[in-house]
Design a protein around this motif. Structure first.
Motif, PDB file in Angstrom:
ATOM      1  N   UNK A 198       9.134   1.023  43.421  1.00  0.00           N
ATOM      2  CA  UNK A 198      10.275   0.274  42.892  1.00  0.00           C
ATOM      3  C   UNK A 198      10.268  -1.205  43.251  1.00  0.00           C
ATOM      4  N   UNK A 199       9.163  -1.674  43.785  1.00  0.00           N
ATOM      5  CA  UNK A 199       9.081  -3.089  44.141  1.00  0.00           C
ATOM      6  C   UNK A 199       8.838  -3.920  42.883  1.00  0.00           C
ATOM      7  N   UNK A 200       9.806  -4.720  42.504  1.00  0.00           N
ATOM      8  CA  UNK A 200       9.698  -5.503  41.271  1.00  0.00           C
ATOM      9  C   UNK A 200       8.461  -6.389  41.317  1.00  0.00           C
ATOM     10  N   UNK A 201       7.723  -6.411  40.203  1.00  0.00           N
ATOM     11  CA  UNK A 201       6.488  -7.183  40.160  1.00  0.00           C
ATOM     12  C   UNK A 201       6.746  -8.667  39.952  1.00  0.00           C
ATOM     13  N   UNK A 202       8.008  -9.058  39.825  1.00  0.00           N
ATOM     14  CA  UNK A 202       8.328 -10.485  39.721  1.00  0.00           C
ATOM     15  C   UNK A 202       8.350 -11.109  41.114  1.00  0.00           C
ATOM     16  N   UNK A 250      15.997  -1.350  36.259  1.00  0.00           N
ATOM     17  CA  UNK A 250      16.500  -2.707  36.114  1.00  0.00           C
ATOM     18  C   UNK A 250      16.453  -3.389  37.477  1.00  0.00           C
ATOM     19  N   UNK A 251      15.931  -4.604  37.495  1.00  0.00           N
ATOM     20  CA  UNK A 251      15.871  -5.358  38.744  1.00  0.00           C
ATOM     21  C   UNK A 251      17.176  -6.119  38.952  1.00  0.00           C
ATOM     22  N   UNK A 294      14.850  -8.200  35.260  1.00  0.00           N
ATOM     23  CA  UNK A 294      13.672  -7.635  34.599  1.00  0.00           C
ATOM     24  C   UNK A 294      13.936  -6.157  34.340  1.00  0.00           C
ATOM     25  N   UNK A 295      13.339  -5.628  33.271  1.00  0.00           N
ATOM     26  CA  UNK A 295      13.539  -4.221  32.934  1.00  0.00           C
ATOM     27  C   UNK A 295      12.192  -3.548  32.701  1.00  0.00           C
ATOM     28  N   UNK A 296      12.136  -2.283  33.135  1.00  0.00           N
ATOM     29  CA  UNK A 296      10.893  -1.515  33.032  1.00  0.00           C
ATOM     30  C   UNK A 296      11.191  -0.141  32.442  1.00  0.00           C
ATOM     31  N   UNK A 297      10.277   0.343  31.628  1.00  0.00           N
ATOM     32  CA  UNK A 297      10.417   1.678  31.046  1.00  0.00           C
ATOM     33  C   UNK A 297      10.103   2.737  32.098  1.00  0.00           C
ATOM     34  N   UNK A 298      10.353   4.007  31.742  1.00  0.00           N
ATOM     35  CA  UNK A 298      10.120   5.073  32.717  1.00  0.00           C
ATOM     36  C   UNK A 298       8.651   5.202  33.085  1.00  0.00           C
ATOM     37  N   UNK A 299       7.762   4.700  32.248  1.00  0.00           N
ATOM     38  CA  UNK A 299       6.338   4.717  32.598  1.00  0.00           C
ATOM     39  C   UNK A 299       5.915   3.425  33.307  1.00  0.00           C
ATOM     40  N   UNK A 300       6.888   2.592  33.688  1.00  0.00           N
ATOM     41  CA  UNK A 300       6.591   1.391  34.452  1.00  0.00           C
ATOM     42  C   UNK A 300       6.347   0.145  33.621  1.00  0.00           C
ATOM     43  N   UNK A 315       9.598 -10.298  34.750  1.00  0.00           N
ATOM     44  CA  UNK A 315       8.418  -9.593  35.246  1.00  0.00           C
ATOM     45  C   UNK A 315       7.356  -9.560  34.153  1.00  0.00           C
ATOM     46  N   UNK A 316       6.094  -9.611  34.573  1.00  0.00           N
ATOM     47  CA  UNK A 316       5.000  -9.579  33.594  1.00  0.00           C
ATOM     48  C   UNK A 316       4.089  -8.383  33.789  1.00  0.00           C
ATOM     49  N   UNK A 317       4.075  -7.877  35.005  1.00  0.00           N
ATOM     50  CA  UNK A 317       3.206  -6.727  35.280  1.00  0.00           C
ATOM     51  C   UNK A 317       4.045  -5.457  35.419  1.00  0.00           C
ATOM     52  N   UNK A 318       3.466  -4.326  35.032  1.00  0.00           N
ATOM     53  CA  UNK A 318       4.207  -3.064  35.116  1.00  0.00           C
ATOM     54  C   UNK A 318       4.432  -2.615  36.557  1.00  0.00           C
ATOM     55  N   UNK A 319       5.432  -1.769  36.751  1.00  0.00           N
ATOM     56  CA  UNK A 319       5.609  -1.106  38.039  1.00  0.00           C
ATOM     57  C   UNK A 319       4.464  -0.120  38.227  1.00  0.00           C
ATOM     58  N   UNK A 320       4.030   0.043  39.448  1.00  0.00           N
ATOM     59  CA  UNK A 320       3.043   1.063  39.742  1.00  0.00           C
ATOM     60  C   UNK A 320       3.718   2.433  39.639  1.00  0.00           C
TER      61      UNK A 320
END
Ligand code: FES
Length: 112
Positions: free
Chosen positions: A54-58, A73-74, A79-85, A92-97
């Motif tokens: 859950x560490x935001x990539x921003x 949601x950060x 920033x927002x991320x889908x369930x697949x990261x 944010x520009x990079x997906x969550x791991x």
């Protein structure tokens, strides 16, 4: 030649109990063997468990899961991320791991 990585958790790691996950449908473990991990789901739908770092990539805030929006949601810069990261909204520009997640014997496991 590459040497085996030392101490890196590569296999299934127990990160908590099913009871704790089912309480809120979320289990946040900042210092698991694989690093920070947030598991979303319950034992009632164990097949649909999702797990991310859950560490935001921003800039490194901890993102929160929003069930109503079906996304992470950060709290810092939204920033927002889908369930697949995957990134769904800047900055944010990079997906969550992401991790694999499973339930076994009343415990929650994740695997990098
Ligand atoms: Fe998450 Fe900036 S740290 S959006």
């Amino acid at each position: 030649a590459s040497s085996p990585s030392q101490g890196a958790a590569k296999d299934w790691q127990k990160i908590g109990t099913v009871a704790d996950l089912d309480k809120t449908g979320q289990l946040l473990v900042p210092n698991s063997p694989v690093g920070a991990v947030l598991v979303v789901g319950t034992s009632k739908a164990a097949k649909n468990l999702i797990a991310v770092n859950p560490t935001c990539t921003h800039q490194g805030c901890t993102v929160a899961w929003k069930t109503d929006k079906n996304q992470f949601v950060c709290p810092c810069h939204d920033a927002k991320f889908a369930r697949d990261g995957k990134v769904q909204a800047a900055p944010a520009e990079k997906p969550l791991r992401t991790y694999l997640a499973k339930i076994e014997n009343d415990s929650v496991f994740v695997k990098p």
